[in-house]
Design an enzyme around this catalytic site. Structure first.
Site, PDB file in Angstrom:
ATOM      1  N   LYS A 154       0.839  -1.187   0.000  1.00  9.27           N
ATOM      2  CA  LYS A 154       0.000   0.000   0.000  1.00  9.27           C
ATOM      3  C   LYS A 154       0.879   1.244   0.000  1.00  9.27           C
ATOM      4  O   LYS A 154       2.033   1.130   0.391  1.00  9.27           O
ATOM      5  CB  LYS A 154      -0.962  -0.028   1.177  1.00  9.27           C
ATOM      6  N   HIS A 184      -2.380  -5.552   5.055  1.00 12.11           N
ATOM      7  CA  HIS A 184      -1.922  -6.471   6.105  1.00 12.11           C
ATOM      8  C   HIS A 184      -3.021  -6.798   7.131  1.00 12.11           C
ATOM      9  O   HIS A 184      -2.914  -7.770   7.846  1.00 12.11           O
ATOM     10  CB  HIS A 184      -0.628  -5.969   6.768  1.00 12.11           C
ATOM     11  N   LYS A 188      -4.289 -10.647   9.379  1.00 14.66           N
ATOM     12  CA  LYS A 188      -4.423 -10.841  10.831  1.00 14.66           C
ATOM     13  C   LYS A 188      -5.358 -12.010  11.093  1.00 14.66           C
ATOM     14  O   LYS A 188      -6.460 -12.071  10.545  1.00 14.66           O
ATOM     15  CB  LYS A 188      -4.973  -9.564  11.495  1.00 14.66           C
ATOM     16  N   GLU A 222      -4.720   4.028  17.748  1.00 15.51           N
ATOM     17  CA  GLU A 222      -3.288   3.810  17.961  1.00 15.51           C
ATOM     18  C   GLU A 222      -2.805   4.819  18.983  1.00 15.51           C
ATOM     19  O   GLU A 222      -3.245   5.972  18.971  1.00 15.51           O
ATOM     20  CB  GLU A 222      -2.526   4.045  16.658  1.00 15.51           C
ATOM     21  N   HIS A 246      -7.636  -0.908   5.237  1.00 14.48           N
ATOM     22  CA  HIS A 246      -7.839  -1.808   6.374  1.00 14.48           C
ATOM     23  C   HIS A 246      -9.284  -1.806   6.898  1.00 14.48           C
ATOM     24  O   HIS A 246      -9.903  -2.841   7.061  1.00 14.48           O
ATOM     25  CB  HIS A 246      -6.923  -1.423   7.539  1.00 14.48           C
TER      26      HIS A 246
HETATM   27  C1  BG6 Z   1      -0.398   0.850   8.333  1.00 12.13           C
HETATM   28  C2  BG6 Z   1      -0.490   2.346   8.401  1.00 12.13           C
HETATM   29  O1  BG6 Z   1      -0.933   0.372   7.132  1.00 12.13           O
HETATM   30  O2  BG6 Z   1      -1.109   0.294   9.426  1.00 12.13           O
HETATM   31  C3  BG6 Z   1       0.085   2.848   9.717  1.00 12.13           C
HETATM   32  O3  BG6 Z   1       0.231   2.915   7.334  1.00 12.13           O
HETATM   33  C4  BG6 Z   1      -0.592   2.173  10.872  1.00 12.13           C
HETATM   34  O4  BG6 Z   1      -0.054   4.254   9.830  1.00 12.13           O
HETATM   35  C5  BG6 Z   1      -0.591   0.664  10.694  1.00 12.13           C
HETATM   36  O5  BG6 Z   1       0.123   2.521  12.044  1.00 12.13           O
HETATM   37  C6  BG6 Z   1      -1.451  -0.008  11.756  1.00 12.13           C
HETATM   38  O6  BG6 Z   1      -1.267  -1.376  11.688  1.00 12.13           O
HETATM   39  P1  BG6 Z   1      -1.474  -2.294  12.955  1.00 12.13           P
HETATM   40  O7  BG6 Z   1      -1.257  -3.673  12.451  1.00 12.13           O
HETATM   41  O8  BG6 Z   1      -0.452  -1.859  13.966  1.00 12.13           O
HETATM   42  O9  BG6 Z   1      -2.875  -2.034  13.422  1.00 12.13           O
END
Ligand code: BG6
Length: 508
Positions: A154, A184, A188, A222, A246
């Site tokens: 991405k 990604h 999960k 986050e 996502h």
């Molecule tokens: C990424 C984003 O795709 O996903 C990031 O670019 C983000 O900004 C991350 O922090 C979050 O992934 P996860 O797996 O930590 O929820």
């Protein structure tokens, strides 16, 4: 577990963060679990001028720092490192690709690979096009003996137009089944478990619709800020960075119809239908359906936390959103009239991703909770951390009368098996090796997702009066996000790090 054919993996952007933190540790884990092909080699390509020996050392350090494996035998890492190679390519010009071609020829012969190659584009998106074109010109995408697959990181475009352009370009040189667009979140375990929760348990299906569900809430919070990625994030913002890919995929799996089989296209067809049913948000409705915010500096437990505008590579007058909350509807028979609320942000009080299904109240209130509120059940599907499922329902408190208390019934994923949950990249890299594209976004899904979100960005661009609310780092985002939720006294759920610890203080 299915083993892949022998292959060579070529990672473009190998001197970057993604390769060091995620890709190499994931490939090493596959090796430690004995699911790498019998014969393989991994070639890193990057702009940095280093030798293969230096690259190997660097990757060993990364694996030691970031691998989730319990590494008891250091020899296993050295054994893994001996099949790593490095090629530096200054400007990804045709000349570099003829070096790549010779490398593949020699290495293929040396290992006895048989012509199967995976090309992973882990570079900034501006390089996707030149790399793909040069791979094609060098004849490296033609399927002769083995397979040729391309993984695209991405962001896949930055709006509908650019995503279409990239798809058109890739389709000129590759068949759709050769393209693996990474998201990604789909790697999960808990996101995949959504399918199992919904379609392996008969009790949910009769309730999973507008007749019983009042609203659906999805949160991805986050606690970290933008860290070193200010330059990228300035042109992205939370809507592009998290929602377009996502979170819409999570919406798709939550809302889709049961697929006819587990075939990659059967599942992706159903997700696509959800995206196609998203009720378009008109530019003039953006202020009422979308709230954006940006974190400001604050003091968290005695520590100064920088505001977004003071992060590295961020403009001092930036209007990029680090928080976004969106309310929308899915226009189909299952979901007509049920609001979906999605929010995501950086520098919120904790790291948590979860889906909350709020069921409707009983049609007649016989009992009242001790808290004075009427009951409604919630099913909480926790994607991370403390992965699991929580059902909230009302029970009679022992004693006289009918005092009702809301209680939790919880399942924690860690209780299911005493094994490490594989990382998303492990799962996805292995899927590409065996040619399973179920957990990758298809061209039409990506374009439909952009089509839904483009009007929001356009409204923000065309109408500077639409506010970017500041919120102090370490809080749950702009207060105004609460106003999106329909219904008196209703608010977003307050999620904690531990699934069943609701309504207690969450740590940053
Ligand atoms: C990424 C984003 O795709 O996903 C990031 O670019 C983000 O900004 C991350 O922090 C979050 O992934 P996860 O797996 O930590 O929820």
């Amino acid at each position: 577990m299915e083993n892949s054919k022998n292959l060579i993996i070529v990672i473009f952007g190998a001197s970057g963060d993604l390769a060091a933190r995620k890709l190499m540790p994931a490939l090493f884990s596959l090796k430690a679990q004995n699911i790498m092909p019998e014969k393989y080699a991994i070639l890193g390509i990057g702009r940095t001028k280093i030798t293969t020996e230096e690259f190997r050392k660097k990757m060993i350090t990364s694996i030691l720092s970031f691998s989730e494996e319990q590494i008891s035998d250091r020899n296993l890492i050295s054994d893994f490192a001996k099949d790593l190679y490095y090629l530096s390519m200054g400007d990804y010009s045709t000349e570099g690709f003829s070096d790549l071609k010779s490398f593949l020829k020699v290495t293929d012969g040396k290992y006895g690979i048989g012509g199967s190659y995976i090309f992973y584009l882990a570079t900034p998106p501006s390089l996707f096009e030149p790399i793909a074109v040069n791979l094609s010109k060098a004849g490296l995408l033609d399927r002769k003996d083995g397979f040729r697959r391309v993984i695209v990181e991405k962001p896949f475009g930055y709006d509908l137009e650019s995503a279409r352009r990239l798809n058109r370009l890739l389709h000129k040189i590759l068949a759709e089944e050769q393209i693996y667009r990474i998201d990604h979140y789909l790697g999960k375990e808990t996101v995949q478990n959504l399918l199992v929760t919904r379609f392996a348990n008969g009790i949910f299906e009769p309730l999973w619709n507008r007749n019983y569900i009042d609203r659906v809430e999805i949160t991805s919070a986050e606690s970290i800020g933008v860290e070193e990625r200010g330059g990228y994030y300035e042109n992205s913002g939370a809507l592009r960075d998290m929602v377009q890919n996502h979170l819409l995929q999570v919406v798709g799996l939550t809302a889709m119809e049961p697929p006819s089989s587990l075939d990659a296209n059967a599942i992706r067809n159903e997700v696509l239908k959800v995206f196609q049913s998203l009720q378009p948000i008109k530019e003039e409705d953006v202020p009422n359906q979308v709230i954006r915010g940006q974190y400001t500096g604050s003091l968290i437990r005695g520590e100064c936390v920088t505001g977004y505008r003071f992060e590295k590579n961020v403009a001092k007058d930036s209007r990029t959103e680090t928080y976004v909350a969106v309310k929308f509807f899915i226009n189909n028979w299952r979901w007509g009239g049920v609001p979906f609320y999605v929010r995501t942000g950086k520098r919120l009080p904790t790291r948590v991703t979860e889906i909350v299904i709020h069921f409707k109240q009983t049609p007649h209130h016989l009992f009242q909770r001790v808290s004075g509120r009427f009951s409604s059940n919630q099913l909480i599907i926790r994607i991370q951390p403390d992965e699991g499922i929580l059902l909230k329902f009302d029970m009679k408190e022992p004693g006289a009368g009918f005092n009702v208390k809301n209680v939790n019934m919880d399942f924690h994923y860690k209780d299911l098996a005493n094994i490490r949950v594989p990382s998303a990249y492990e799962r996805l890299l292995h899927d590409v090796m065996i040619g399973d594209s179920t957990l990758f976004s298809r061209d039409d899904e990506v374009e439909t997702a952009w089509k839904f979100l483009d009007p929001i960005r356009r409204a923000w661009q065309n109408n500077p009066e639409i506010k970017v609310y500041g919120y102090p780092a370490g809080t749950w985002g702009p207060e105004h996000a609460k106003d999106l939720i329909e219904g008196e006294g209703l608010d977003w759920r307050y999620p904690c790090k531990n699934l069943a610890d609701d309504e207690v203080y969450c740590e940053l």
